[in-house]
Design an enzyme around this catalytic site. Structure first.
Site, PDB file in Angstrom:
ATOM      1  N   ASN A 208      -1.967   6.306  15.852  1.00  0.00           N
ATOM      2  CA  ASN A 208      -3.024   7.190  15.687  1.00  0.00           C
ATOM      3  C   ASN A 208      -4.014   7.153  16.765  1.00  0.00           C
ATOM      4  O   ASN A 208      -3.568   6.099  17.696  1.00  0.00           O
ATOM      5  CB  ASN A 208      -3.735   7.213  14.164  1.00  0.00           C
ATOM      6  N   ASP A 276      -0.266   5.576   7.361  1.00  0.00           N
ATOM      7  CA  ASP A 276       0.151   5.858   5.848  1.00  0.00           C
ATOM      8  C   ASP A 276       1.497   5.619   5.611  1.00  0.00           C
ATOM      9  O   ASP A 276       1.896   5.329   4.358  1.00  0.00           O
ATOM     10  CB  ASP A 276      -0.342   7.191   5.207  1.00  0.00           C
ATOM     11  N   PRO A 303       1.743  -0.150   2.551  1.00  0.00           N
ATOM     12  CA  PRO A 303       0.767  -0.595   1.298  1.00  0.00           C
ATOM     13  C   PRO A 303      -0.379  -0.310   1.565  1.00  0.00           C
ATOM     14  O   PRO A 303      -0.940   0.253   2.828  1.00  0.00           O
ATOM     15  CB  PRO A 303       1.171  -2.192   1.526  1.00  0.00           C
ATOM     16  N   ASP A 304      -0.939  -0.278   0.368  1.00  0.00           N
ATOM     17  CA  ASP A 304      -2.461   0.503   0.538  1.00  0.00           C
ATOM     18  C   ASP A 304      -3.519  -0.841   0.600  1.00  0.00           C
ATOM     19  O   ASP A 304      -3.601  -1.610  -0.466  1.00  0.00           O
ATOM     20  CB  ASP A 304      -2.880   1.265  -0.762  1.00  0.00           C
ATOM     21  N   ILE A 305      -3.753  -1.236   1.919  1.00  0.00           N
ATOM     22  CA  ILE A 305      -4.447  -2.720   1.812  1.00  0.00           C
ATOM     23  C   ILE A 305      -5.729  -2.738   1.202  1.00  0.00           C
ATOM     24  O   ILE A 305      -6.268  -3.554   0.628  1.00  0.00           O
ATOM     25  CB  ILE A 305      -4.645  -2.948   3.382  1.00  0.00           C
ATOM     26  N   LYS A 337     -11.978   8.678  -2.671  1.00  0.00           N
ATOM     27  CA  LYS A 337     -11.498   7.733  -2.436  1.00  0.00           C
ATOM     28  C   LYS A 337     -11.744   6.243  -2.966  1.00  0.00           C
ATOM     29  O   LYS A 337     -11.114   5.508  -3.152  1.00  0.00           O
ATOM     30  CB  LYS A 337     -11.445   7.754  -0.611  1.00  0.00           C
TER      31      LYS A 337
END
Length: 397
Positions: A208, A276, A303-305, A337
């Site tokens: 990104n 993501d 993984p969602d850190i 969020k």
């Protein structure tokens, strides 16, 4: 900034020991008192006379030296300093530290001290990358040992890669940050920064537009307030700040591993723009054009850190802060969020292309917490970082 500070400098054996002479000079220029300890291997690269002349005091070398022990015993020597610095920290010295060995003056001082310790590793790239060295690094970090470097570059042995000792001014900046008097002195704060690169094949990746500028600014601001900053960064355009402990990663999985290895911490700020998704089966060879058409890529969720750390049952930092980069319904999406992730604060910003924020020099954020949504005016990223650092100091105070 270092006036009146006492540094115990342990010089290990390696070609990088010559940098320790300049390090002593730089420290004394800033008013620090330097007590040098020279290992037997270190004395093969620099002489006790040159070290003593620059430090302006005798060099300690032997564990069982009757004169030295009469003047200042090795236990006292290990505890009178404000900071113990090991530069260069060789693979052997790091292994001794990790295993608690004490068979010479340097290793005995390191085992006996209750003073903070900072190491500047220096070794051949293969030694640095060896699993045993990496295990020792993990142990030392878990024990709270600070680290600056190593840098990548040409080696004296002719090889290239990570393993070069950090430059003297880099080490000085790190020392100044660790000894800075400020409201965050004694606090360990984790910061993630930059993008992640998720490989498709050996030459292509998913990424990104994050430059890492906001994360780097946060690292500087927190270090300026006296925090010990552990800076986990992806391949960012903006270099990491000086005076912080830098851990470099490429992928989201590596970032999660680095974050978990850097805990515990008093606070954690997740400013990195983590991808993501990743390609579930990245090719080990460059994908070629084919008459059969376009290659098919299958994806897996990264993984969602932020969520992982926010919802840790044990060892959760006292303050967990996330960022929400949005392009529409900024406050509503960021509020949702925050509830979904379980973090304490969210800094929401609009990264639509017309704002110029992602990759730019300015930011406009809304701080969302239990107190509601607080809109900050658009300002430079350094100003945002200083304002957030001040809030963190107040919260942890």
């Amino acid at each position: 900034m270092l006036a009146g500070k006492h540094i115990l400098l342990i010089i290990g054996g390696g070609i990088a020991a010559f940098k320790s002479l300049d390090l002593i000079r730089r420290l004394r220029e800033r008013g620090a008192e330097v007590t040098p300890v020279l290992t037997a291997a270190g004395s093969e690269f620099v002489t006790p006379l040159s070290v003593s002349a620059l430090a302006g005091k005798p060099v300690f070398q032997a564990l069982f030296d009757l004169n030295d022990e009469a003047e200042m015993g090795h236990i006292q020597l290990s505890r009178v300093a404000d900071l113990v610095v090991v530069a260069p920290a060789t693979a052997d010295l790091m292994a001794k530290m990790a295993q608690g060995l004490a068979n010479d003056l340097a290793s005995t001082l390191l085992l006996a001290t209750d003073t903070p310790v900072l190491i500047a590793p220096a070794m051949n790239v293969r030694m640095w990358q060896h699993p045993a060295t990496q295990r020792n690094i993990e142990t030392l970090m878990a024990d709270g040992i600070g680290m600056v470097g190593p840098n990548a570059g040409d080696m004296a042995c002719g090889e290239f890669g990570p393993g070069r000792m950090a430059e003297p001014l880099e080490i000085v900046a790190n020392i100044e940050a660790r000894l800075a008097d400020g409201p965050l002195r004694g606090k360990r704060i984790l910061v993630t920064s930059g993008p992640t690169h998720e490989p498709i094949d050996p030459v292509r990746y998913i990424a990104n537009r994050s430059s890492g500028a906001q994360g780097a600014a946060l690292g500087r601001a927190l270090a300026a307030l006296g925090a010990h900053v552990v800076f986990v960064t992806g391949p960012a355009d903006v270099p990491p700040p000086e005076g912080v402990e830098v851990i470099r990663v490429q992928t989201a999985l590596q970032m999660l591993e680095a974050v978990q290895g850097a805990l515990p911490a008093d606070a954690a700020i997740f400013a990195a723009a983590v991808a993501d998704w990743r390609v579930s089966s990245a090719s080990d060879r460059k994908l070629k054009k084919s008459k059969d058409g376009l290659p098919e890529l299958s994806f897996a969720e990264n993984p969602d850190i932020l969520k992982t750390v926010s919802r840790m049952p044990e060892g959760r930092p006292g303050l967990v802060i996330g960022f929400a980069a949005e392009t529409n319904d900024v406050v509503d999406n960021a509020t949702a969020k925050r509830a979904r992730k379980g973090c304490d604060w969210i800094l929401a910003n609009d990264v639509s292309p017309e704002t110029g924020i992602m990759g730019g020099d300015e930011n406009a954020v809304t701080l969302i917490s239990d107190a509601g949504a607080e809109v900050w005016q658009r300002m430079g990223k350094d100003a945002v970082a200083r304002k957030l650092a001040a809030r963190i100091a107040q919260a942890l105070g």
